[in-house]
Design a protein around this motif. Structure first.
Motif, PDB file in Angstrom:
ATOM      1  N   ALA A 113      12.722   3.941   2.001  1.00  0.00           N
ATOM      2  CA  ALA A 113      12.606   4.643   3.288  1.00  0.00           C
ATOM      3  C   ALA A 113      12.727   6.158   3.147  1.00  0.00           C
ATOM      4  CB  ALA A 113      13.671   4.128   4.253  1.00  0.00           C
ATOM      5  N   ARG A 114      13.321   6.621   2.059  1.00  0.00           N
ATOM      6  CA  ARG A 114      13.478   8.070   1.856  1.00  0.00           C
ATOM      7  C   ARG A 114      12.286   8.696   1.153  1.00  0.00           C
ATOM      8  NH1 ARG A 114      19.078   6.698  -0.748  1.00  0.00           N
ATOM      9  NH2 ARG A 114      17.608   5.192  -1.582  1.00  0.00           N
ATOM     10  N   VAL A 115      11.262   7.901   0.904  1.00  0.00           N
ATOM     11  CA  VAL A 115      10.047   8.373   0.251  1.00  0.00           C
ATOM     12  C   VAL A 115       8.936   8.488   1.289  1.00  0.00           C
ATOM     13  CG1 VAL A 115       8.279   7.755  -1.441  1.00  0.00           C
ATOM     14  CG2 VAL A 115      10.683   7.454  -2.006  1.00  0.00           C
ATOM     15  N   GLN A 116       8.395   9.674   1.395  1.00  0.00           N
ATOM     16  CA  GLN A 116       7.291   9.944   2.330  1.00  0.00           C
ATOM     17  C   GLN A 116       5.984   9.879   1.566  1.00  0.00           C
ATOM     18  OE1 GLN A 116       7.411  13.954   3.782  1.00  0.00           O
ATOM     19  NE2 GLN A 116       5.679  13.670   5.144  1.00  0.00           N
ATOM     20  N   HIS A 117       5.066   9.049   2.001  1.00  0.00           N
ATOM     21  CA  HIS A 117       3.756   8.952   1.358  1.00  0.00           C
ATOM     22  C   HIS A 117       2.907  10.130   1.819  1.00  0.00           C
ATOM     23  CE1 HIS A 117       4.865   4.467   1.333  1.00  0.00           C
ATOM     24  NE2 HIS A 117       5.357   5.081   0.288  1.00  0.00           N
ATOM     25  N   ILE A 118       2.268  10.783   0.873  1.00  0.00           N
ATOM     26  CA  ILE A 118       1.488  11.989   1.157  1.00  0.00           C
ATOM     27  C   ILE A 118       0.093  11.854   0.555  1.00  0.00           C
ATOM     28  CG2 ILE A 118       3.542  13.482   1.284  1.00  0.00           C
ATOM     29  CD1 ILE A 118       2.844  14.422  -1.592  1.00  0.00           C
ATOM     30  N   SER A 119      -0.783  12.736   0.952  1.00  0.00           N
ATOM     31  CA  SER A 119      -2.141  12.721   0.387  1.00  0.00           C
ATOM     32  C   SER A 119      -2.138  13.420  -0.973  1.00  0.00           C
ATOM     33  CB  SER A 119      -3.108  13.428   1.325  1.00  0.00           C
ATOM     34  OG  SER A 119      -2.836  14.811   1.351  1.00  0.00           O
ATOM     35  N   ALA A 120      -3.099  13.075  -1.783  1.00  0.00           N
ATOM     36  CA  ALA A 120      -3.258  13.730  -3.085  1.00  0.00           C
ATOM     37  C   ALA A 120      -3.471  15.229  -2.897  1.00  0.00           C
ATOM     38  CB  ALA A 120      -4.418  13.114  -3.850  1.00  0.00           C
TER      39      ALA A 120
ATOM     40  N   VAL B 179       3.950  10.606  -8.488  1.00  0.00           N
ATOM     41  CA  VAL B 179       2.648   9.935  -8.483  1.00  0.00           C
ATOM     42  C   VAL B 179       2.830   8.509  -8.999  1.00  0.00           C
ATOM     43  CG1 VAL B 179       1.980  10.907 -10.744  1.00  0.00           C
ATOM     44  CG2 VAL B 179       0.214  10.027  -9.191  1.00  0.00           C
ATOM     45  N   PHE B 180       2.388   7.564  -8.178  1.00  0.00           N
ATOM     46  CA  PHE B 180       2.425   6.150  -8.525  1.00  0.00           C
ATOM     47  C   PHE B 180       1.021   5.723  -8.933  1.00  0.00           C
ATOM     48  CE2 PHE B 180       5.933   6.773  -5.610  1.00  0.00           C
ATOM     49  CZ  PHE B 180       6.952   6.013  -6.149  1.00  0.00           C
ATOM     50  N   PHE B 181       0.927   4.939  -9.974  1.00  0.00           N
ATOM     51  CA  PHE B 181      -0.347   4.454 -10.496  1.00  0.00           C
ATOM     52  C   PHE B 181      -0.551   3.018 -10.022  1.00  0.00           C
ATOM     53  CE2 PHE B 181       0.833   7.964 -13.002  1.00  0.00           C
ATOM     54  CZ  PHE B 181      -0.223   8.394 -13.790  1.00  0.00           C
ATOM     55  N   GLY B 182      -1.735   2.713  -9.530  1.00  0.00           N
ATOM     56  CA  GLY B 182      -2.060   1.369  -9.083  1.00  0.00           C
ATOM     57  C   GLY B 182      -2.431   1.369  -7.611  1.00  0.00           C
ATOM     58  N   THR B 183      -2.204   0.242  -6.976  1.00  0.00           N
ATOM     59  CA  THR B 183      -2.459   0.092  -5.543  1.00  0.00           C
ATOM     60  C   THR B 183      -1.136  -0.244  -4.866  1.00  0.00           C
ATOM     61  OG1 THR B 183      -2.855  -2.284  -5.707  1.00  0.00           O
ATOM     62  CG2 THR B 183      -4.774  -0.832  -6.021  1.00  0.00           C
ATOM     63  N   THR B 184      -1.094  -0.170  -3.555  1.00  0.00           N
ATOM     64  CA  THR B 184       0.159  -0.460  -2.852  1.00  0.00           C
ATOM     65  C   THR B 184       0.666  -1.872  -3.135  1.00  0.00           C
ATOM     66  OG1 THR B 184      -1.071  -1.079  -0.864  1.00  0.00           O
ATOM     67  CG2 THR B 184      -0.238   1.186  -0.991  1.00  0.00           C
TER      68      THR B 184
ATOM     69  N   LEU C  78      -1.214   7.171  -5.825  1.00  0.00           N
ATOM     70  CA  LEU C  78      -0.404   7.042  -4.617  1.00  0.00           C
ATOM     71  C   LEU C  78       0.671   8.126  -4.710  1.00  0.00           C
ATOM     72  CD1 LEU C  78       0.010   3.165  -4.772  1.00  0.00           C
ATOM     73  CD2 LEU C  78      -1.551   4.446  -3.285  1.00  0.00           C
ATOM     74  N   TRP C  79       0.581   9.101  -3.859  1.00  0.00           N
ATOM     75  CA  TRP C  79       1.474  10.250  -3.938  1.00  0.00           C
ATOM     76  C   TRP C  79       2.626  10.132  -2.953  1.00  0.00           C
ATOM     77  CZ3 TRP C  79       1.362  14.077  -7.514  1.00  0.00           C
ATOM     78  CH2 TRP C  79       0.260  14.081  -8.373  1.00  0.00           C
ATOM     79  N   ALA C  80       3.788  10.642  -3.358  1.00  0.00           N
ATOM     80  CA  ALA C  80       4.968  10.556  -2.502  1.00  0.00           C
ATOM     81  C   ALA C  80       5.875  11.759  -2.723  1.00  0.00           C
ATOM     82  CB  ALA C  80       5.724   9.268  -2.805  1.00  0.00           C
ATOM     83  N   ARG C  81       6.689  11.984  -1.719  1.00  0.00           N
ATOM     84  CA  ARG C  81       7.681  13.081  -1.761  1.00  0.00           C
ATOM     85  C   ARG C  81       8.979  12.526  -1.199  1.00  0.00           C
ATOM     86  NH1 ARG C  81       4.921  17.422   1.068  1.00  0.00           N
ATOM     87  NH2 ARG C  81       3.945  17.668  -0.983  1.00  0.00           N
TER      88      ARG C  81
END
Length: 153
Positions: free
Chosen positions: A87-94, A103-108, A148-151
């Motif tokens: 929940a503390r990870v915000q998904h962001i655009s590349a 950066v996560f590799f793969g699909t959700t 899949l990018w996150a902050r």
């Protein structure tokens, strides 16, 4: 607790050269640890349970933990999927990525690797990762710009 990007990157960089160990970095607290041979599918024989080090999510866990002043343990010691779904990870655009992002590799539904993006260095986008058995933690050019990018928030 805001993330200190410089501390996060410095924490990851301080681990360069540490061995890759499947399951390493998933102890009670973030930091290098013995790995495990459970669910291991890399080169045989498995040496993870005799190797202190990090796997990919263990390294990112440690860097974020130090970058947040030891306040956030993303994924609570779990794997890449638990980190992505924290929940503390915000998904962001590349396109909005910046140094210190993940950066996560793969699909959700099938995340298989994670690395810490450290931004552009000498014109090249770079990341730090614990890639695979036999390759220690290292800094390399970004291999996946559309991951899949996150902050961490």
């Amino acid at each position: 607790m805001p993330v200190d990007v410089n501390k996060t990157i410095a924490a990851a960089r301080s681990q360069k050269g540490i061995p890759y160990s499947w399951g390493g970095g998933h102890g009670a607290k973030p930091g290098k640890s013995l790995g495990t041979c459970q669910w291991y599918s890399g080169p045989k024989p498995c040496k993870a349970d005799k190797t202190v080090g990090f796997d990919c999510s263990g390294l990112v866990r440690y860097a974020v933990y130090l970058g947040t002043g030891k306040k956030i343990d993303i994924g609570k010691g779990g794997n890449t999927t638990s980190q992505y779904n924290d929940a503390r990870v915000q998904h962001i655009s590349a396109a909005s990525r910046r140094a210190g992002d993940i950066v996560f590799f793969g699909t959700t539904s099938n995340i298989y690797h994670v690395a810490l993006y450290i931004g552009k260095i000498n014109g090249k986008e770079m990341m730090i990762e614990a890639q695979k058995t036999g390759v220690p933690v290292h800094e390399v050019p970004l291999r996946l710009s559309n991951g899949l990018w996150a902050r961490v928030k």
